[in-house]
Motif scaffolding. Structure first.
Motif, PDB file in Angstrom:
ATOM      1  N   GLY A  60       0.799  -1.221   0.000  1.00  0.00           N
ATOM      2  CA  GLY A  60       0.000   0.000   0.000  1.00  0.00           C
ATOM      3  C   GLY A  60       0.825   1.260   0.000  1.00  0.00           C
ATOM      4  N   THR A  61       2.096   1.148   0.417  1.00  0.00           N
ATOM      5  CA  THR A  61       2.945   2.331   0.512  1.00  0.00           C
ATOM      6  C   THR A  61       4.340   2.030  -0.026  1.00  0.00           C
ATOM      7  N   SER A  62       5.085   3.089  -0.284  1.00  0.00           N
ATOM      8  CA  SER A  62       6.477   2.975  -0.707  1.00  0.00           C
ATOM      9  C   SER A  62       7.196   4.250  -0.299  1.00  0.00           C
ATOM     10  N   ASP A  63       8.534   4.204  -0.254  1.00  0.00           N
ATOM     11  CA  ASP A  63       9.260   5.352   0.275  1.00  0.00           C
ATOM     12  C   ASP A  63      10.562   5.660  -0.471  1.00  0.00           C
ATOM     13  N   ASP A  64      10.680   5.238  -1.719  1.00  0.00           N
ATOM     14  CA  ASP A  64      11.904   5.462  -2.480  1.00  0.00           C
ATOM     15  C   ASP A  64      11.679   6.496  -3.574  1.00  0.00           C
ATOM     16  N   PRO A  65      12.739   7.232  -3.974  1.00  0.00           N
ATOM     17  CA  PRO A  65      12.598   8.126  -5.134  1.00  0.00           C
ATOM     18  C   PRO A  65      12.130   7.379  -6.380  1.00  0.00           C
ATOM     19  N   GLN A  66      12.586   6.138  -6.570  1.00  0.00           N
ATOM     20  CA  GLN A  66      12.035   5.283  -7.609  1.00  0.00           C
ATOM     21  C   GLN A  66      11.081   4.313  -6.925  1.00  0.00           C
ATOM     22  N   SER A  67       9.847   4.739  -6.835  1.00  0.00           N
ATOM     23  CA  SER A  67       8.833   3.973  -6.121  1.00  0.00           C
ATOM     24  C   SER A  67       8.233   2.934  -7.058  1.00  0.00           C
ATOM     25  N   TYR A  68       7.948   1.749  -6.525  1.00  0.00           N
ATOM     26  CA  TYR A  68       7.333   0.745  -7.386  1.00  0.00           C
ATOM     27  C   TYR A  68       6.340  -0.097  -6.605  1.00  0.00           C
ATOM     28  N   ASN A  69       5.438  -0.700  -7.361  1.00  0.00           N
ATOM     29  CA  ASN A  69       4.456  -1.608  -6.781  1.00  0.00           C
ATOM     30  C   ASN A  69       4.102  -2.645  -7.829  1.00  0.00           C
ATOM     31  N   GLN A  70       3.456  -3.723  -7.383  1.00  0.00           N
ATOM     32  CA  GLN A  70       2.992  -4.758  -8.297  1.00  0.00           C
ATOM     33  C   GLN A  70       1.483  -4.887  -8.165  1.00  0.00           C
ATOM     34  N   TRP A  71       0.834  -4.962  -9.311  1.00  0.00           N
ATOM     35  CA  TRP A  71      -0.627  -4.992  -9.386  1.00  0.00           C
ATOM     36  C   TRP A  71      -1.033  -6.226 -10.167  1.00  0.00           C
ATOM     37  N   THR A  72      -1.643  -7.172  -9.467  1.00  0.00           N
ATOM     38  CA  THR A  72      -2.078  -8.406 -10.110  1.00  0.00           C
ATOM     39  C   THR A  72      -3.543  -8.283 -10.500  1.00  0.00           C
ATOM     40  N   LEU A  73      -3.837  -8.551 -11.752  1.00  0.00           N
ATOM     41  CA  LEU A  73      -5.196  -8.361 -12.278  1.00  0.00           C
ATOM     42  C   LEU A  73      -6.040  -9.605 -12.035  1.00  0.00           C
ATOM     43  N   GLU A  74      -6.177  -9.898 -10.774  1.00  0.00           N
ATOM     44  CA  GLU A  74      -7.064 -10.951 -10.280  1.00  0.00           C
ATOM     45  C   GLU A  74      -7.867 -10.364  -9.123  1.00  0.00           C
ATOM     46  N   PRO A  75      -9.082 -10.830  -8.900  1.00  0.00           N
ATOM     47  CA  PRO A  75      -9.900 -10.242  -7.830  1.00  0.00           C
ATOM     48  C   PRO A  75      -9.293 -10.504  -6.456  1.00  0.00           C
ATOM     49  N   ASN A  76      -9.361  -9.486  -5.589  1.00  0.00           N
ATOM     50  CA  ASN A  76      -8.937  -9.690  -4.210  1.00  0.00           C
ATOM     51  C   ASN A  76     -10.151 -10.070  -3.369  1.00  0.00           C
ATOM     52  N   ASP A  77      -9.947 -10.203  -2.070  1.00  0.00           N
ATOM     53  CA  ASP A  77     -11.011 -10.711  -1.197  1.00  0.00           C
ATOM     54  C   ASP A  77     -12.227  -9.793  -1.160  1.00  0.00           C
ATOM     55  N   GLN A  78     -12.031  -8.495  -1.438  1.00  0.00           N
ATOM     56  CA  GLN A  78     -13.142  -7.557  -1.325  1.00  0.00           C
ATOM     57  C   GLN A  78     -13.729  -7.142  -2.666  1.00  0.00           C
ATOM     58  N   ASP A  79     -13.175  -7.646  -3.758  1.00  0.00           N
ATOM     59  CA  ASP A  79     -13.770  -7.353  -5.064  1.00  0.00           C
ATOM     60  C   ASP A  79     -15.054  -8.156  -5.224  1.00  0.00           C
ATOM     61  N   GLU A  80     -16.107  -7.478  -5.651  1.00  0.00           N
ATOM     62  CA  GLU A  80     -17.400  -8.135  -5.783  1.00  0.00           C
ATOM     63  C   GLU A  80     -17.544  -8.878  -7.104  1.00  0.00           C
ATOM     64  N   GLU A  81     -16.689  -8.574  -8.089  1.00  0.00           N
ATOM     65  CA  GLU A  81     -16.799  -9.216  -9.397  1.00  0.00           C
ATOM     66  C   GLU A  81     -15.482  -9.915  -9.739  1.00  0.00           C
ATOM     67  N   ASP A  82     -15.586 -10.953 -10.549  1.00  0.00           N
ATOM     68  CA  ASP A  82     -14.402 -11.726 -10.951  1.00  0.00           C
ATOM     69  C   ASP A  82     -13.564 -10.996 -11.992  1.00  0.00           C
ATOM     70  N   THR A  83     -14.165 -10.039 -12.668  1.00  0.00           N
ATOM     71  CA  THR A  83     -13.439  -9.223 -13.646  1.00  0.00           C
ATOM     72  C   THR A  83     -13.717  -7.756 -13.336  1.00  0.00           C
ATOM     73  N   PRO A  84     -12.877  -6.850 -13.801  1.00  0.00           N
ATOM     74  CA  PRO A  84     -13.128  -5.429 -13.528  1.00  0.00           C
ATOM     75  C   PRO A  84     -14.475  -4.995 -14.093  1.00  0.00           C
ATOM     76  N   PRO A  85     -15.226  -4.178 -13.363  1.00  0.00           N
ATOM     77  CA  PRO A  85     -16.510  -3.689 -13.875  1.00  0.00           C
ATOM     78  C   PRO A  85     -16.328  -2.997 -15.226  1.00  0.00           C
ATOM     79  N   GLU A  86     -17.143  -3.427 -16.198  1.00  0.00           N
ATOM     80  CA  GLU A  86     -17.086  -2.887 -17.557  1.00  0.00           C
ATOM     81  C   GLU A  86     -15.697  -3.060 -18.181  1.00  0.00           C
TER      82      GLU A  86
END
Length: 400
Positions: free
Chosen positions: A342-368
């Protein structure tokens, strides 16, 4: 080939309000959403999941400086303002469909002069109960005020109404209170389309109510006024020394706090071992990127390390000062999918985003078939910047 193509699109740390903190106990202290949490017994969603209107940041940017700025600083405006300088107040408001144009909302902005002992939101809280109609308009100071200071600095109405618009301009005030505290409290109140109207949101908050409407947007941000040393030097050069204050040597004037930059954002797919697949793409704010469902994206955001400023803070009850350096604080949000962090603290900040539903997503695919990522970077003081882009989810079998 998870990332298929991209096309150009279009397109603050705010603190919880103490009086309604009981209604916000389950939110993290860094949360920018001061509405939408009216009961402690409610199971709140993941704060990194955007499912409705949210205020993620407020940016204060000086647009009319007293001293002309170097051209290379145009993309790094001052977050701190001298009295008489014009500041643009820009909120970063988002929802599940993308960044929201502030001018599409009915937004009320209120200024309140913080005293030296007050924390954020204490100023307007101490003035409650209030009514929106009774708030006087904020008065812009005049440079002529510097020529008539024999009787001391003026007293200005506080709290006062800045404007009722999306991203208003505000002229930093000149008063004894502001010079001593060096800060103005900025409060933003807004209703949302097809929800509670702004007048109701404002009436409930300003009356000091605890149980606020769930869908109202409330946010508060500090505008640092200064560096006061710069004002004292300028006033003395105009032959209008400010009573009770002594101008320092010009070389002792500290640098103003500036907003950080975001110079490049790269998006690329990685495999299960974290290795990049193909070439990462450079994306611009609001870009649309086609991505296969199930893919994991690595998102890298560059904010130059050389932009981090050194500043002084008082220690030993103000008897001495020590140097501190700003540090980047990045916050990540998505409308669907799984974030690595959820957070990062470097001048070159990075994160990873997996396109699968998490526990709180109500749909199996992104809406629309669309999902968005939002990123906010802060410099540890009042400087802030942000970025967002969206993805169009593609079925892997259709991409073959």
């Amino acid at each position: 080939m998870p990332i298929i193509s991209s096309s150009a699109g279009t397109s603050p740390r705010l603190e919880p309000m103490p009086r309604i903190r009981a209604a916000l106990a389950a939110l993290p202290l860094a949360s920018l959403v001061l509405g939408g949490a009216s009961g402690c017994s409610i199971d709140l969603p993941d704060p990194r999941l955007i499912i409705s209107h949210r205020v993620l940041a407020i940016r204060t940017a000086v647009t009319t400086p007293l001293v002309p700025e170097d051209a290379e600083l145009a993309d790094q405006p001052k977050a701190q303002a001298l009295p008489f300088e014009t500041v643009t107040l820009e909120p970063f408001i988002v929802d599940e469909s993308g960044a929201v144009d502030p001018d599409e909302l009915d937004i009320v902005w209120i200024a309140c002069e913080l005293s030296i002992s007050q924390s954020l939101f204490a100023c307007i809280q101490d003035a409650m109960p209030l009514t929106l109609d009774a708030l006087p308009a904020c008065e812009a100071p005049s440079l002529a005020d510097l020529q008539s200071l024999e009787d001391g600095l003026p007293e200005l109405p506080s709290p006062c109404l800045i404007a009722r618009e999306g991203s208003p301009e505000y002229v930093a005030p000149l008063s004894a209170n502001v010079l001593l505290s060096g800060a103005v409290e900025l409060t933003m109140i807004a209703g949302v389309p097809e929800g509670t109207d702004t007048d109701t949101c404002a009436r409930e908050l300003l009356a000091g109510e605890y149980d606020l409407p769930d869908d109202c947007l409330y946010a508060v941000q500090r505008l640092e006024v200064g560096p006061i040393e710069q004002l004292l030097v300028l006033a003395e050069s105009f032959g209008a020394a400010i009573p009770g204050f002594e101008a320092p040597d010009p070389e002792d004037v500290p640098e103003a706090d500036r907003n950080p930059r975001i110079t490049e954002v790269r998006v690329g797919a990685i495999n299960d071992q974290g290795q990049q697949i193909g070439n990462a793409q450079i994306v611009s704010a609001g870009d649309l990127v086609e991505v296969e469902l199930g893919a994991t994206l690595q998102v890298e955001v560059d904010s130059p390390e050389e932009d981090l400023q050194t500043y002084q803070v008082a220690v030993n009850n103000g008897e001495s000062y020590e140097d501190r350096q700003e540090t980047y604080e990045g916050d990540w949000y998505v409308t669907w999918g799984e974030l690595l962090a959820g957070t990062s603290d470097d001048p070159q900040s990075y994160n990873q985003w997996t396109l699968e539903p998490n526990d709180q997503d109500e749909e199996d695919t992104p809406p629309e078939g669309r999902a968005r990522m939002y990123y906010v970077v802060r410099d540890g003081r009042q400087g802030v910047n942000w970025f967002w882009f969206e993805i169009a989810a593609v079925d892997p079998e259709q991409g073959e």
